[in-house]
Design an enzyme around this catalytic site. Structure first.
Site, mmCIF file in Angstrom:
data_model
loop_
_atom_site.group_PDB
_atom_site.id
_atom_site.type_symbol
_atom_site.label_atom_id
_atom_site.label_comp_id
_atom_site.label_asym_id
_atom_site.label_seq_id
_atom_site.Cartn_x
_atom_site.Cartn_y
_atom_site.Cartn_z
ATOM 1 N N HIS A 247 0.847 -1.193 0.000
ATOM 2 C CA HIS A 247 0.000 0.000 0.000
ATOM 3 C C HIS A 247 0.876 1.235 0.000
ATOM 4 O O HIS A 247 1.950 1.229 0.609
ATOM 5 C CB HIS A 247 -0.920 0.023 1.237
ATOM 6 C CG HIS A 247 -2.100 0.916 1.049
ATOM 7 N ND1 HIS A 247 -2.043 2.267 1.319
ATOM 8 C CD2 HIS A 247 -3.349 0.658 0.582
ATOM 9 C CE1 HIS A 247 -3.224 2.799 1.031
ATOM 10 N NE2 HIS A 247 -4.033 1.856 0.588
ATOM 11 N N GLU A 302 -7.792 -5.520 0.075
ATOM 12 C CA GLU A 302 -8.346 -6.335 -0.996
ATOM 13 C C GLU A 302 -8.285 -7.835 -0.728
ATOM 14 O O GLU A 302 -9.045 -8.598 -1.314
ATOM 15 C CB GLU A 302 -7.636 -6.021 -2.319
ATOM 16 C CG GLU A 302 -7.646 -4.557 -2.706
ATOM 17 C CD GLU A 302 -9.014 -4.059 -3.125
ATOM 18 O OE1 GLU A 302 -10.015 -4.452 -2.491
ATOM 19 O OE2 GLU A 302 -9.081 -3.270 -4.065
HETATM 20 N N1 CMC Z 1 3.825 -7.665 -4.589
HETATM 21 C C1 CMC Z 1 5.138 -7.661 -4.854
HETATM 22 N N2 CMC Z 1 5.910 -6.559 -4.786
HETATM 23 C C2 CMC Z 1 5.298 -5.417 -4.441
HETATM 24 C C3 CMC Z 1 3.924 -5.364 -4.146
HETATM 25 C C4 CMC Z 1 3.186 -6.546 -4.224
HETATM 26 N N3 CMC Z 1 1.886 -6.554 -3.965
HETATM 27 N N4 CMC Z 1 3.592 -4.100 -3.840
HETATM 28 C C5 CMC Z 1 4.718 -3.374 -3.952
HETATM 29 N N5 CMC Z 1 5.740 -4.175 -4.315
HETATM 30 C C6 CMC Z 1 7.125 -3.774 -4.502
HETATM 31 C C7 CMC Z 1 7.317 -3.050 -5.842
HETATM 32 O O1 CMC Z 1 7.679 -3.955 -6.857
HETATM 33 C C8 CMC Z 1 8.427 -2.093 -5.515
HETATM 34 O O2 CMC Z 1 9.657 -2.761 -5.535
HETATM 35 P P1 CMC Z 1 11.001 -1.989 -5.988
HETATM 36 O O3 CMC Z 1 11.119 -0.780 -5.124
HETATM 37 O O4 CMC Z 1 12.074 -2.991 -5.776
HETATM 38 O O5 CMC Z 1 10.766 -1.636 -7.428
HETATM 39 C C9 CMC Z 1 8.155 -1.718 -4.068
HETATM 40 O O6 CMC Z 1 7.439 -2.813 -3.491
HETATM 41 C C10 CMC Z 1 7.318 -0.448 -3.892
HETATM 42 O O7 CMC Z 1 6.228 -0.523 -4.773
HETATM 43 P P2 CMC Z 1 5.562 0.744 -5.441
HETATM 44 O O8 CMC Z 1 4.868 0.322 -6.687
HETATM 45 O O9 CMC Z 1 6.534 1.869 -5.530
HETATM 46 O O10 CMC Z 1 4.524 1.120 -4.359
HETATM 47 P P3 CMC Z 1 3.256 2.016 -4.629
HETATM 48 O O11 CMC Z 1 3.038 2.781 -3.398
HETATM 49 O O12 CMC Z 1 3.366 2.777 -5.880
HETATM 50 O O13 CMC Z 1 2.128 0.903 -4.879
HETATM 51 C C11 CMC Z 1 0.359 -0.576 -4.640
HETATM 52 C C12 CMC Z 1 1.139 0.576 -3.986
HETATM 53 C C13 CMC Z 1 -0.890 -0.861 -3.834
HETATM 54 C C14 CMC Z 1 -0.060 -0.142 -6.043
HETATM 55 C C15 CMC Z 1 1.264 -1.838 -4.702
HETATM 56 O O14 CMC Z 1 1.625 -2.248 -3.406
HETATM 57 C C16 CMC Z 1 0.607 -2.971 -5.479
HETATM 58 O O15 CMC Z 1 0.722 -3.011 -6.710
HETATM 59 N N6 CMC Z 1 -0.082 -3.934 -4.766
HETATM 60 C C17 CMC Z 1 -0.781 -5.004 -5.451
HETATM 61 C C18 CMC Z 1 -2.125 -4.495 -5.957
HETATM 62 C C19 CMC Z 1 -3.104 -4.279 -4.816
HETATM 63 O O16 CMC Z 1 -3.233 -5.092 -3.909
HETATM 64 N N7 CMC Z 1 -3.848 -3.158 -4.922
HETATM 65 C C20 CMC Z 1 -4.853 -2.800 -3.937
HETATM 66 C C21 CMC Z 1 -4.401 -1.637 -3.090
HETATM 67 S S1 CMC Z 1 -5.407 -1.409 -1.619
HETATM 68 C C22 CMC Z 1 -6.845 -0.707 -2.286
HETATM 69 C C23 CMC Z 1 -6.744 0.756 -2.263
HETATM 70 O O17 CMC Z 1 -6.797 1.350 -1.170
HETATM 71 O O18 CMC Z 1 -6.621 1.318 -3.376
#
Ligand code: CMC
Length: 360
Positions: A247, A302
């Site tokens: 998140h 989720e």
């Molecule tokens: N599985 C594997 N790796 C992950 C995940 C995950 N679920 N989430 C983040 N990472 C890794 C990502 O690859 C990155 O690694 P690196 O820094 O080495 O490149 C690091 O953690 C940080 O990720 P980010 O994309 O910079 O983080 P963000 O804040 O932009 O993304 C997120 C947040 C929710 C989009 C992401 O955690 C994700 O894609 N999760 C899976 C999808 C999901 O469950 N979405 C529902 C979110 S909760 C509903 C809501 O409130 O919207």
């Protein structure tokens, strides 16, 4: 020249009295009340009153009755559900029907928009299964009527309470992507329907509200706890993200996950599935710690959303629609808050392209 913030992380883009997401401590506050005080203790209709209070001069005194009337009004649009729309995903079909509602800024428009995702989603799911739509019963609580419109039969009190808990839990959540999208559109004074359509469109992506359907696919492919480690390691090795984990704001466990897990427990038939999901969750958290030791990747809302909506008979293809049924209250409150005090949202960008050639 200032550098852009990637994904606007850390940028404060609005002041709001609506909700606060404390990501360090795993606390969600909605208008001065913590999620613990709200989930399982209040109805969606009361949540609407909490969020809308002070933002709609013409707010009806009897919110359950007004929402019931709105469900009946928007049901007329279900007649526009044609075969072209039925070939679309449930969120696309629901969005198209919602776009048939006229724009405006008052409470009557807002209540139709509150009703729209619920009424249209139930009709779309039934039509895609070859079944006739079930008209709303305006005397029922919103959650109970949603399940009735979905199934064509009265849901148990525990099921209606579980769905109510879900709708309350996801009703508002700070400046998430869909709420920000809704506020941007509201800031142009385009109207509430336009703002809600922007919210639905942003919500539908797998990084926001589109994650719970793939959670079910993950659980089904894993099949039994003993397969979890190999499956999860394989997914991460391919560069996939684990849906239901991570998140932007929460660096500890998302408090909504446990509110929803508690609601799954009320539904007796699902206990075996819940134990299996808990085993997969524990494996995923352990492997994410090994895989990304510098990232605090925890369970988000989720993961248990998927379990709860599956137990309530929603098809995974429509899970994002159910998220919209709850979050629409937040979009509508934020849109009005933006209209009441906010200026046009128009940030700046940093130009990094080529410059025109100097004239000879
Ligand atoms: N599985 C594997 N790796 C992950 C995940 C995950 N679920 N989430 C983040 N990472 C890794 C990502 O690859 C990155 O690694 P690196 O820094 O080495 O490149 C690091 O953690 C940080 O990720 P980010 O994309 O910079 O983080 P963000 O804040 O932009 O993304 C997120 C947040 C929710 C989009 C992401 O955690 C994700 O894609 N999760 C899976 C999808 C999901 O469950 N979405 C529902 C979110 S909760 C509903 C809501 O409130 O919207």
């Amino acid at each position: 020249m200032t550098a852009a913030s990637d994904g606007l992380e850390g940028v404060v883009a609005a002041e709001t009295v609506l909700s606060e997401v404390d990501g360090a401590n795993g606390v969600l506050i909605v208008r001065g009340r913590s999620l613990d005080e709200l989930a399982g203790r209040t109805t969606y209709e009361d949540m609407v009153g909490l969020l809308f209070g002070g933002f709609y001069a013409d707010l009806p005194a009897n919110i359950p009755a007004a929402l019931g009337v709105a469900r009946v009004e928007v049901f007329k649009e279900v007649a526009a559900l044609d075969t072209g729309l039925l070939d679309r995903t449930p969120i696309e079909a629901m969005r198209a029907l919602t776009a048939r509602l006229g724009d405006g800024d008052d409470a009557q428009v807002a209540f139709r928009l509150l009703a729209a995702p619920a009424v249209f989603t139930a009709a779309v799911i039934r039509a895609q299964a070859g079944e006739a739509p079930v008209a709303p019963d305006p005397t029922l609580r919103h959650a109970a009527d949603i399940l009735r419109m979905l199934r064509g039969a009265t849901a148990s009190a525990a099921e209606a309470d579980a769905l109510d808990t879900y709708l309350v839990t996801v009703a508002d959540h700070g400046l998430n992507a869909s709420t920000f999208a809704a506020r941007v559109v509201a800031s142009t004074r385009a109207g509430l329907t336009s703002a809600v359509l922007a919210g639905i469109s942003a919500l539908k992506g797998p990084l926001h509200g589109g994650a719970p359907g793939p959670v079910i696919e993950m659980l089904d492919e894993i099949g039994e706890p003993g397969n979890a480690r190999a499956w999860i390691e394989g997914a991460l090795a391919r560069g996939d993200r684990l849906m239901g984990f991570g998140h932007r704001i929460y660096k500890v466990r998302d408090p909504r996950a446990d509110a929803l897990k508690a609601a799954v427990r009320w539904l007796d038939a699902r206990q075996g599935r819940l134990e299996f999901a808990e085993a997969v969750e524990a494996a995923a958290l352990a492997i994410l710690r090994e895989h990304k030791p510098n990232r605090a990747l925890q369970t988000n809302v989720e993961f248990y959303t998927a379990l709860l909506l599956e137990a309530l008979d929603f098809p995974p293809s429509a899970f994002t629609n159910v998220f919209a049924m709850g979050r629409v209250a937040g979009w509508l409150a934020h849109a009005r808050e933006q209209l009441a005090g906010g200026r046009l949202i128009r940030p700046a960008s940093v130009y990094v392209g080529p410059m025109p050639k100097k004239a000879a």
